[in-house]
Design an enzyme around this catalytic site. Structure first.
Site, PDB file in Angstrom:
ATOM      1  N   SER A  26       0.356  84.032-106.203  1.00  0.00           N
ATOM      2  CA  SER A  26       0.294  84.550-104.852  1.00  0.00           C
ATOM      3  C   SER A  26       0.142  83.382-103.887  1.00  0.00           C
ATOM      4  CB  SER A  26      -0.904  85.481-104.760  1.00  0.00           C
ATOM      5  OG  SER A  26      -0.884  86.135-103.545  1.00  0.00           O
ATOM      6  N   ASP A  47       0.307  79.573 -88.465  1.00  0.00           N
ATOM      7  CA  ASP A  47      -0.474  78.351 -88.714  1.00  0.00           C
ATOM      8  C   ASP A  47      -0.684  77.591 -87.411  1.00  0.00           C
ATOM      9  OD1 ASP A  47      -1.805  76.663 -90.537  1.00  0.00           O
ATOM     10  OD2 ASP A  47      -0.094  75.294 -90.563  1.00  0.00           O
ATOM     11  N   HIS A  48      -1.925  77.248 -87.123  1.00  0.00           N
ATOM     12  CA  HIS A  48      -2.293  76.466 -85.933  1.00  0.00           C
ATOM     13  C   HIS A  48      -1.948  77.157 -84.624  1.00  0.00           C
ATOM     14  CE1 HIS A  48      -3.780  72.938 -88.017  1.00  0.00           C
ATOM     15  NE2 HIS A  48      -2.756  73.060 -88.864  1.00  0.00           N
ATOM     16  N   ASP A  72      -6.431  77.541 -83.995  1.00  0.00           N
ATOM     17  CA  ASP A  72      -6.954  76.176 -84.069  1.00  0.00           C
ATOM     18  C   ASP A  72      -7.554  75.748 -82.732  1.00  0.00           C
ATOM     19  OD1 ASP A  72      -7.539  73.545 -84.400  1.00  0.00           O
ATOM     20  OD2 ASP A  72      -5.520  72.910 -84.979  1.00  0.00           O
ATOM     21  N   GLU A 101     -10.585  76.468 -87.438  1.00  0.00           N
ATOM     22  CA  GLU A 101     -10.880  75.090 -87.873  1.00  0.00           C
ATOM     23  C   GLU A 101     -12.128  74.566 -87.182  1.00  0.00           C
ATOM     24  OE1 GLU A 101      -7.475  72.589 -88.385  1.00  0.00           O
ATOM     25  OE2 GLU A 101      -8.544  70.800 -87.674  1.00  0.00           O
ATOM     26  N   HIS A 116      -2.728  65.683 -91.477  1.00  0.00           N
ATOM     27  CA  HIS A 116      -1.388  66.280 -91.480  1.00  0.00           C
ATOM     28  C   HIS A 116      -0.317  65.186 -91.462  1.00  0.00           C
ATOM     29  CE1 HIS A 116      -3.846  69.491 -89.461  1.00  0.00           C
ATOM     30  NE2 HIS A 116      -3.156  70.253 -90.289  1.00  0.00           N
ATOM     31  N   GLY A 117       0.744  65.410 -92.215  1.00  0.00           N
ATOM     32  CA  GLY A 117       1.876  64.479 -92.182  1.00  0.00           C
ATOM     33  C   GLY A 117       1.715  63.353 -93.192  1.00  0.00           C
ATOM     34  N   HIS A 169      -6.326  71.432 -95.030  1.00  0.00           N
ATOM     35  CA  HIS A 169      -5.010  71.146 -94.446  1.00  0.00           C
ATOM     36  C   HIS A 169      -4.571  69.738 -94.861  1.00  0.00           C
ATOM     37  CE1 HIS A 169      -4.537  74.484 -91.326  1.00  0.00           C
ATOM     38  NE2 HIS A 169      -5.606  74.797 -92.042  1.00  0.00           N
ATOM     39  N   GLY A 218      -2.038  68.803 -97.203  1.00  0.00           N
ATOM     40  CA  GLY A 218      -1.913  68.649 -98.657  1.00  0.00           C
ATOM     41  C   GLY A 218      -0.896  67.588 -99.085  1.00  0.00           C
TER      42      GLY A 218
HETATM   43  P1  13P Z   1       1.109  68.580 -94.511  1.00  0.00           P
HETATM   44  O1  13P Z   1       2.355  68.785 -93.708  1.00  0.00           O
HETATM   45  O2  13P Z   1       0.506  67.235 -94.323  1.00  0.00           O
HETATM   46  O3  13P Z   1       1.298  68.928 -95.951  1.00  0.00           O
HETATM   47  O4  13P Z   1       0.023  69.590 -93.918  1.00  0.00           O
HETATM   48  C1  13P Z   1       0.367  70.929 -93.803  1.00  0.00           C
HETATM   49  C2  13P Z   1      -0.686  71.635 -93.032  1.00  0.00           C
HETATM   50  O5  13P Z   1      -1.852  71.357 -93.125  1.00  0.00           O
HETATM   51  C3  13P Z   1      -0.226  72.717 -92.164  1.00  0.00           C
HETATM   52  O6  13P Z   1      -1.285  73.342 -91.519  1.00  0.00           O
END
Ligand code: 13P
Length: 290
Positions: free
Chosen positions: A44, A82-83, A104, A134, A180-181, A208, A210
């Protein structure tokens, strides 16, 4: 299978010692590859839509497509904004049939973050939608040396219990060294802090940023208390690289490019699902409570 909120699934993951992914999906081919991976692995997850994309003219159509895709999946799939940066974005996602929203307010002063999050929670809960928020601030990989590497924005454990209580939020994203990124330099996760944060509340914790972490870092974070892990950048970069490689193929066509996108999301999402321990938790025929 009907669309489900990620919240009860995260409680299951928390109790079972594994994590569920949120994979962002900018369009339909990525979503198809993602859902195929989940079905094949009996897992899931949340399919995520990044908040600025919900403002696009095509957002209603994409949302309808994602809802239908999730409803036809043989495993429970949640659809999450998301966000979200504003109440309006969150309400838009709720109108489009999302099961969960992340709001967020982490760049705001704490009191303003609490007040804005509380408003989103009231609206979302009235519609039966789950909310992630967050606390602390997860920065970006390009500013990692000025932020995460120096512990700037890390979540303060003292703020967790009052924040959860005052906002009524269902899932909490925390900052303990991810970004992120693409990371500039090596990411260092403060798992002692994460364990402290875990001890401050019963609700599921989200991580967040990953992309760019090792399997060992994922497993360490899950063992220390994370139940939801967001991933996107790596999926996009790997897909882009493979499309470039494929461009030279003799049989390259519109159709084969589509397959490259689907297959890359399918393969990469399956690997994350395995590392997070989420595979095999929902064999075909098993409902969300199974
Ligand atoms: P990444 O793009 O760094 O994997 O992070 C994704 C994220 O946290 C989206 O909220």
């Amino acid at each position: 299978m009907p669309l489900v909120s990620i919240v009860p699934l995260l409680h299951r993951a928390q109790a079972g010692g594994y994590a569920l992914p949120l994979f962002l999906t900018p369009e339909m081919l990525a979503a198809e590859g993602t859902v195929r991976a989940l079905e094949e692995r009996g897992a899931s997850a949340a399919v995520g839509v990044y908040a600025p994309w919900i403002e696009r003219p095509t957002a209603r159509a994409l949302s309808a497509y994602l809802v239908a895709l999730a409803e036809e999946a043989s495993v429970p799939v949640a659809l999450m904004l998301d966000h979200g940066a504003t109440l309006e974005q969150c309400v838009r996602a709720i109108r489009f049939g999302f099961t969960d929203v992340m709001f967020d307010g982490s760049a705001l002063p704490l009191e303003e973050n609490i007040a804005a999050t509380r408003t989103v929670v009231r609206a979302a809960h009235a519609a039966g939608v789950g909310v992630e928020a967050e606390l602390g601030h997860v920065g970006t990989g390009t500013e990692y040396q000025e932020m995460g590497a120096r512990r700037v924005g890390f979540t303060d454990p003292c703020t967790v219990a009052p924040y959860v209580q005052e906002t009524g939020v269902d899932v909490l994203a925390v900052a303990f060294g991810t970004a992120h990124g693409v990371y500039r330099g090596e990411p260092h996760l403060d798992l002692d802090l994460l364990r402290d944060l875990r001890a401050c509340t019963d609700i599921p914790l989200a991580m967040h940023g990953g992309s760019g972490l090792s399997a060992e870092q994922f497993r360490g974070a899950i063992a220390a208390g994370v139940s939801k892990i967001n991933v996107f950048t790596e999926l996009g970069l790997t897909t882009g690289r493979r499309l470039c490689e494929h461009a030279g193929a003799e049989d390259a066509s519109y159709f084969t490019f589509q397959e490259v996108i689907r297959d890359t999301f399918r393969e990469r999402c399956a690997e994350y699902v395995e590392v997070f321990g989420a595979a095999g938790r929902f064999p075909e025929g098993m409902g969300a409570e199974g």
